[in-house]
Design a protein around this motif. Sequence first.
Motif, mmCIF file in Angstrom:
data_model
loop_
_atom_site.group_PDB
_atom_site.id
_atom_site.type_symbol
_atom_site.label_atom_id
_atom_site.label_comp_id
_atom_site.label_asym_id
_atom_site.label_seq_id
_atom_site.Cartn_x
_atom_site.Cartn_y
_atom_site.Cartn_z
ATOM 1 N N ILE A 93 -0.308 -36.643 14.799
ATOM 2 C CA ILE A 93 -0.730 -36.802 16.198
ATOM 3 C C ILE A 93 -0.518 -38.254 16.646
ATOM 4 O O ILE A 93 -0.049 -38.514 17.762
ATOM 5 C CB ILE A 93 -2.223 -36.408 16.355
ATOM 6 C CG1 ILE A 93 -2.423 -34.923 16.010
ATOM 7 C CG2 ILE A 93 -2.749 -36.729 17.750
ATOM 8 C CD1 ILE A 93 -1.762 -33.949 16.938
ATOM 9 N N LYS A 94 -0.846 -39.186 15.755
ATOM 10 C CA LYS A 94 -0.707 -40.605 16.116
ATOM 11 C C LYS A 94 0.750 -40.921 16.477
ATOM 12 O O LYS A 94 1.039 -41.531 17.505
ATOM 13 C CB LYS A 94 -1.156 -41.465 14.932
ATOM 14 C CG LYS A 94 -1.196 -42.930 15.220
ATOM 15 C CD LYS A 94 -1.799 -43.661 14.045
ATOM 16 C CE LYS A 94 -1.914 -45.142 14.342
ATOM 17 N NZ LYS A 94 -2.448 -45.894 13.235
ATOM 18 N N GLU A 95 1.653 -40.462 15.631
ATOM 19 C CA GLU A 95 3.093 -40.691 15.866
ATOM 20 C C GLU A 95 3.527 -40.037 17.191
ATOM 21 O O GLU A 95 4.211 -40.650 18.007
ATOM 22 C CB GLU A 95 3.855 -40.074 14.678
ATOM 23 C CG GLU A 95 5.354 -40.169 14.743
ATOM 24 C CD GLU A 95 5.885 -41.423 14.083
ATOM 25 O OE1 GLU A 95 5.076 -42.221 13.564
ATOM 26 O OE2 GLU A 95 7.121 -41.593 14.119
ATOM 27 N N GLN A 96 3.110 -38.796 17.396
ATOM 28 C CA GLN A 96 3.525 -38.077 18.611
ATOM 29 C C GLN A 96 2.981 -38.785 19.861
ATOM 30 O O GLN A 96 3.692 -38.916 20.858
ATOM 31 C CB GLN A 96 3.012 -36.626 18.564
ATOM 32 C CG GLN A 96 3.742 -35.789 17.522
ATOM 33 C CD GLN A 96 3.139 -34.398 17.355
ATOM 34 O OE1 GLN A 96 1.964 -34.178 17.601
ATOM 35 N NE2 GLN A 96 3.955 -33.455 16.917
ATOM 36 N N VAL A 97 1.746 -39.254 19.783
ATOM 37 C CA VAL A 97 1.150 -39.895 20.962
ATOM 38 C C VAL A 97 1.752 -41.286 21.170
ATOM 39 O O VAL A 97 2.191 -41.621 22.279
ATOM 40 C CB VAL A 97 -0.399 -39.974 20.830
ATOM 41 C CG1 VAL A 97 -1.004 -40.841 21.926
ATOM 42 C CG2 VAL A 97 -1.004 -38.573 20.877
ATOM 43 N N LEU A 98 1.823 -42.086 20.108
ATOM 44 C CA LEU A 98 2.289 -43.471 20.306
ATOM 45 C C LEU A 98 3.765 -43.524 20.689
ATOM 46 O O LEU A 98 4.150 -44.284 21.584
ATOM 47 C CB LEU A 98 2.017 -44.316 19.067
ATOM 48 C CG LEU A 98 0.531 -44.497 18.719
ATOM 49 C CD1 LEU A 98 0.353 -45.506 17.589
ATOM 50 C CD2 LEU A 98 -0.309 -44.928 19.932
ATOM 51 N N VAL A 99 4.594 -42.724 20.043
ATOM 52 C CA VAL A 99 6.028 -42.729 20.393
ATOM 53 C C VAL A 99 6.235 -42.061 21.758
ATOM 54 O O VAL A 99 6.973 -42.559 22.612
ATOM 55 C CB VAL A 99 6.881 -42.036 19.300
ATOM 56 C CG1 VAL A 99 8.346 -41.956 19.721
ATOM 57 C CG2 VAL A 99 6.741 -42.764 17.961
ATOM 58 N N GLY A 100 5.562 -40.945 21.974
ATOM 59 C CA GLY A 100 5.740 -40.213 23.240
ATOM 60 C C GLY A 100 5.340 -41.043 24.456
ATOM 61 O O GLY A 100 5.990 -41.003 25.494
ATOM 62 N N LEU A 101 4.274 -41.839 24.315
ATOM 63 C CA LEU A 101 3.746 -42.581 25.476
ATOM 64 C C LEU A 101 4.271 -44.019 25.535
ATOM 65 O O LEU A 101 3.883 -44.777 26.437
ATOM 66 C CB LEU A 101 2.204 -42.602 25.436
ATOM 67 C CG LEU A 101 1.483 -41.399 26.055
ATOM 68 C CD1 LEU A 101 1.964 -40.074 25.501
ATOM 69 C CD2 LEU A 101 -0.014 -41.523 25.902
ATOM 70 N N GLU A 102 5.123 -44.378 24.621
ATOM 71 C CA GLU A 102 5.618 -45.763 24.547
ATOM 72 C C GLU A 102 6.254 -46.190 25.886
ATOM 73 O O GLU A 102 7.048 -45.456 26.482
ATOM 74 C CB GLU A 102 6.656 -45.836 23.400
ATOM 75 C CG GLU A 102 6.900 -47.217 22.859
ATOM 76 C CD GLU A 102 7.992 -47.938 23.625
ATOM 77 O OE1 GLU A 102 7.829 -49.144 23.864
ATOM 78 O OE2 GLU A 102 8.980 -47.281 24.001
ATOM 79 N N GLY A 103 5.826 -47.341 26.396
ATOM 80 C CA GLY A 103 6.440 -47.877 27.623
ATOM 81 C C GLY A 103 5.860 -47.319 28.915
ATOM 82 O O GLY A 103 6.257 -47.735 29.996
ATOM 83 N N LEU A 104 4.918 -46.360 28.827
ATOM 84 C CA LEU A 104 4.283 -45.874 30.063
ATOM 85 C C LEU A 104 3.271 -46.916 30.533
ATOM 86 O O LEU A 104 2.820 -47.761 29.756
ATOM 87 C CB LEU A 104 3.563 -44.542 29.826
ATOM 88 C CG LEU A 104 4.409 -43.348 29.387
ATOM 89 C CD1 LEU A 104 3.549 -42.078 29.354
ATOM 90 C CD2 LEU A 104 5.597 -43.113 30.313
ATOM 91 N N THR A 105 2.914 -46.844 31.796
ATOM 92 C CA THR A 105 1.902 -47.777 32.314
ATOM 93 C C THR A 105 0.518 -47.124 32.279
ATOM 94 O O THR A 105 0.405 -45.904 32.148
ATOM 95 C CB THR A 105 2.217 -48.156 33.776
ATOM 96 O OG1 THR A 105 2.039 -46.966 34.579
ATOM 97 C CG2 THR A 105 3.631 -48.676 33.946
#
Length: 251
Positions: A143-155
Amino acid sequence: MRRKLLFGNWKMNKTREEAKAFAEEAKELDRFAKAHNIDIGVAPTFLSLCGVRKVNPDLCVAAQNCHFEDHGAFTGEISIPMLLDLGVTWCLIGHSERRTYFGETNEACNKKLKALFANNMTPIYCVGETLAEFEANKTKDVIKEQVLVGLEGLTKENVKKLVIAYEPVWSIGTGKNASTTIAEDICGYIRELVKGVFGEEASEEVRILYGGSVKPENVKAYLGEKDVDGALVGGASLKVESFRQLIENIL
Ligand code: PEP
């Protein structure tokens, strides 16, 4: 205060006529849900998006996928401007069936999330572990990987409007629900991850859904959990009567 959200994922089901018939019947359902501060929506196939929008413009309507480029040589794909052209402003991203059968990665999901926000659309970003990962106690790592990579660069502002759906792969369409304890533990963990990167305000506003064999009989228990703001529902969203029971049972 986060508004409750119930979203139906129709997957590859319903002809255009069937989808329109649902949308017609759901008009009264939508009014009923709104009166109780619940948002409801459906994700039909691309072919039915237009019909559902026309019949019932008040219902939230999501595509089940999109491409991150606006146009170009991507045979078989549908772009965000094409969805906007139909008035569609929601989109599922990273559903486990897309990840499993079509090789969708966290990086690809990230590009799509960025493109959706650039076009003022609302993504429902799906995350969840497989049975093997669950049994190996790797749920939080995945979950951590999916959330951190998926949301990378969003504001922060993007994340406040985002919806994240926690859907353990082993519970989707199997009738094997994750317990409410697991659902709350992981939805709370996702909120903590969001807080770590985007701050408290964003973590308090992001809506987090549970998905996986949600039915009228169990929906209330999930939505009673502190960090579960709603549900993403497959099978039990296909019939208006069952959708009505989902809404009635959370009141
Ligand atoms: C889904 O497709 O996202 C889903 C949760 O399906 P089901 O409710 O049928 O398990």
